[in-house]
Write a protein that holds these residues in place. Structure first.
Motif, PDB file in Angstrom:
ATOM      1  N   GLN A  74      53.482  34.778  54.083  1.00 36.70           N
ATOM      2  CA  GLN A  74      53.041  34.941  55.464  1.00 36.70           C
ATOM      3  C   GLN A  74      52.580  36.370  55.771  1.00 36.70           C
ATOM      4  N   ASP A  75      53.016  37.344  54.966  1.00 31.91           N
ATOM      5  CA  ASP A  75      52.591  38.717  55.233  1.00 31.91           C
ATOM      6  C   ASP A  75      51.246  39.058  54.584  1.00 31.91           C
ATOM      7  N   ALA A  83      44.261  41.105  49.646  1.00 37.12           N
ATOM      8  CA  ALA A  83      45.621  40.687  49.317  1.00 37.12           C
ATOM      9  C   ALA A  83      45.663  39.213  48.934  1.00 37.12           C
ATOM     10  N   ALA A  84      44.861  38.389  49.616  1.00 34.25           N
ATOM     11  CA  ALA A  84      44.804  36.959  49.276  1.00 34.25           C
ATOM     12  C   ALA A  84      44.252  36.757  47.868  1.00 34.25           C
ATOM     13  N   GLU A  85      43.204  37.497  47.551  1.00 31.47           N
ATOM     14  CA  GLU A  85      42.607  37.391  46.216  1.00 31.47           C
ATOM     15  C   GLU A  85      43.591  37.834  45.136  1.00 31.47           C
ATOM     16  N   ALA A  86      44.334  38.881  45.393  1.00 32.68           N
ATOM     17  CA  ALA A  86      45.302  39.374  44.410  1.00 32.68           C
ATOM     18  C   ALA A  86      46.401  38.351  44.163  1.00 32.68           C
ATOM     19  N   THR A  87      46.814  37.638  45.218  1.00 28.75           N
ATOM     20  CA  THR A  87      47.852  36.617  45.057  1.00 28.75           C
ATOM     21  C   THR A  87      47.328  35.432  44.254  1.00 28.75           C
ATOM     22  N   ILE A  88      46.155  34.949  44.610  1.00 27.69           N
ATOM     23  CA  ILE A  88      45.585  33.781  43.933  1.00 27.69           C
ATOM     24  C   ILE A  88      45.238  34.119  42.486  1.00 27.69           C
ATOM     25  N   GLN A  89      44.941  35.364  42.221  1.00 24.13           N
ATOM     26  CA  GLN A  89      44.628  35.812  40.861  1.00 24.13           C
ATOM     27  C   GLN A  89      45.784  35.515  39.893  1.00 24.13           C
ATOM     28  N   ASN A 100      43.675  32.832  61.821  1.00 23.49           N
ATOM     29  CA  ASN A 100      44.714  33.561  62.548  1.00 23.49           C
ATOM     30  C   ASN A 100      45.351  34.656  61.697  1.00 23.49           C
ATOM     31  N   SER A 101      45.355  34.472  60.382  1.00 24.84           N
ATOM     32  CA  SER A 101      45.983  35.453  59.494  1.00 24.84           C
ATOM     33  C   SER A 101      45.026  36.544  59.037  1.00 24.84           C
ATOM     34  N   TYR A 102      43.728  36.366  59.309  1.00 22.36           N
ATOM     35  CA  TYR A 102      42.738  37.295  58.756  1.00 22.36           C
ATOM     36  C   TYR A 102      41.791  37.828  59.831  1.00 22.36           C
ATOM     37  N   ASN A 103      42.377  38.173  60.963  1.00 24.87           N
ATOM     38  CA  ASN A 103      41.611  38.827  62.026  1.00 24.87           C
ATOM     39  C   ASN A 103      40.371  38.014  62.407  1.00 24.87           C
ATOM     40  N   GLN A 130      60.494  24.956  50.342  1.00 26.46           N
ATOM     41  CA  GLN A 130      59.992  24.663  51.685  1.00 26.46           C
ATOM     42  C   GLN A 130      59.682  25.949  52.437  1.00 26.46           C
ATOM     43  N   HIS A 131      58.496  25.984  53.047  1.00 27.13           N
ATOM     44  CA  HIS A 131      58.016  27.215  53.674  1.00 27.13           C
ATOM     45  C   HIS A 131      57.280  26.913  54.972  1.00 27.13           C
ATOM     46  N   SER A 132      57.026  27.979  55.713  1.00 25.54           N
ATOM     47  CA  SER A 132      56.162  27.910  56.894  1.00 25.54           C
ATOM     48  C   SER A 132      55.339  29.186  56.962  1.00 25.54           C
ATOM     49  N   PHE A 133      54.178  29.105  57.595  1.00 22.20           N
ATOM     50  CA  PHE A 133      53.227  30.216  57.719  1.00 22.20           C
ATOM     51  C   PHE A 133      52.813  30.769  56.346  1.00 22.20           C
TER      52      PHE A 133
END
Length: 402
Positions: free
Chosen positions: A299-300, A306-312, A337-340, A389-392
């Motif tokens: 969620q952070d 940062a999204a690309e680094a995670t998916i990498q 909502n998470s990316y301005n 189990q997660h949210s956001f």
């Protein structure tokens, strides 16, 4: 041989219900070849869409045998997707499937359908199980129409979610699209595949039991590799315990579990649960050829970089791109909502890293998954049921079917 040629001469092949094709077999060298040389007929039939291929089996024994061999070779999954407002009252995916199922090159054994709820009016009606359906009722009920479009032997698992992620039909390399609102949907079609067993499941609190889970391949199944699981209404009293009972046996095993909470679900098991009750649907994939991996976009994570680094991190699994499907299950609170207010960030990051894998998924009310690689006989990362189990968040995954 002569009798077989005469039989072929007399057969008329109906395409799309129109007039018969010319009686050409046996009247020329080409006719002789098409009546007697299996290798040539089989090669030609590889260019014929499956629905027409099934009609062709009535021509003669040679063509029937060739058509059956071609059908057995069609083992690559495919998908049909649609988005945008339909000019008809029905959901845009229904119209697309009615037109494009004529053109696909596989016989669906299992179908995973996902649509947004904007123009998908369902549940349509609840009748007594012995009541007879009239044509008007089937025509108006979108779930019944979906079932009618697919082969009667096809297992169907469908969900309705707040938003849908699609890759346009046709090319795996097409840019995937996040539809947080508006009409969108897809149908992921699985043929029979050598070395791969696919089983659907649909449980509610009344039907969930060890024997039912074993029948679905969820427990006591050493070949289980991947589970797609979608729960609904589990926010209600008892729903948490129900979901934990499903996830607990899987969490410590060498199994990839991904999915999330959706608005509604449907399957071939139309009597599973009553209106308003909680439950879960999904598919289990078993077989030594199957590989899977997933990462959790936390969620952070709030920038494209940062999204690309995670998916990498999915690259570490070294999963082949051929016959592989990408899945994205995101919280409805993420997206722009998470990316301005920037849209399509995570789908675009996936395409940048995996240039030739289609991406499908949804925006839901909770996510199931974790950082995990399931490949051959090892698992990277273990967790308990609560850790799945997660949210956001967003769960990004790859599933390879061999």
């Amino acid at each position: 041989m002569k009798n077989r040629q005469v039989r072929c001469d007399r057969i008329r092949v109906k395409m799309e219900g129109d007039a018969a094709s010319p009686n050409f077999l046996g009247e020329s060298k080409a006719g002789y070849v098409l009546s007697n040389v299996a290798e040539v007929v089989e090669r030609i039939l590889t260019f014929v869409p499956t629905k027409n291929l099934i009609r062709i089996v009535s021509v003669c024994r040679l063509w029937r045998n060739c058509a059956r061999r071609v059908l057995r070779t069609q083992q690559r999954l495919t998908w049909l997707s649609a988005s945008g407002s339909s000019i008809y009252e029905e959901h845009v995916l229904l119209r697309t499937m009615a037109e494009d199922l004529e053109k696909i090159y596989l016989l669906p054994q299992t179908a995973l359908l996902m649509v947004d709820g904007e123009n998908f009016s369902w549940p349509f009606s609840y009748r007594h199980k012995k009541a007879r359906k009239c044509e008007d009722e089937v025509e108006s009920d979108p779930v019944e129409k979906l079932r009618c479009l697919l082969p009667s032997t096809c297992d169907v698992v469908g969900i309705v979610a707040s938003g849908i992620v699609v890759t346009p039909s046709g090319l795996p390399s097409s840019p995937p699209e996040e539809h947080e609102d508006g009409e969108a949907g897809f149908s992921l079609l699985f043929p029979a595949m050598d070395g791969v067993t696919i089983r659907p499941f649909h449980f509610c609190k009344k039907s969930l039991s060890e024997s039912a889970m074993e029948e679905a391949g969820l427990i006591n199944n050493p070949y289980l590799k991947v589970v797609l699981m979608f729960d609904y209404e589990t926010w209600k009293a008892g729903g948490g315990r129900f979901l934990k009972k499903l996830l607990e046996p899987l969490s410590q095993n060498n199994v990839l579990i991904v999915g999330g909470q959706v608005e509604r679900a449907f399957s071939n098991n139309t009597t599973c649960c009553s209106l308003g009750s909680f439950g879960a649907v999904g598919l289990t994939f078993s077989g030594s050829k199957i590989q899977g991996a997933s990462v959790l976009v936390d969620q952070d994570v709030s920038s494209p970089k940062a999204a690309e680094a995670t998916i990498q991190r999915l690259k570490a699994a070294n999963i082949p791109e051929r016959n592989t499907m990408g899945f994205m299950f995101a919280c409805v609170g993420r997206g722009h909502n998470s990316y301005n207010n920037q849209r399509n960030v995570e789908a675009s990051a996936f395409r940048k890293i995996f240039s030739n894998i289609p991406l499908l998924g949804f925006f839901g009310n909770g996510e199931i998954g974790c950082d995990r690689i399931v490949k051959e006989n090892y698992t990277l990362s273990e967790t308990d049921a609560d850790g799945l189990q997660h949210s956001f968040t967003t769960v990004m995954s790859l599933v390879h079917f061999g």
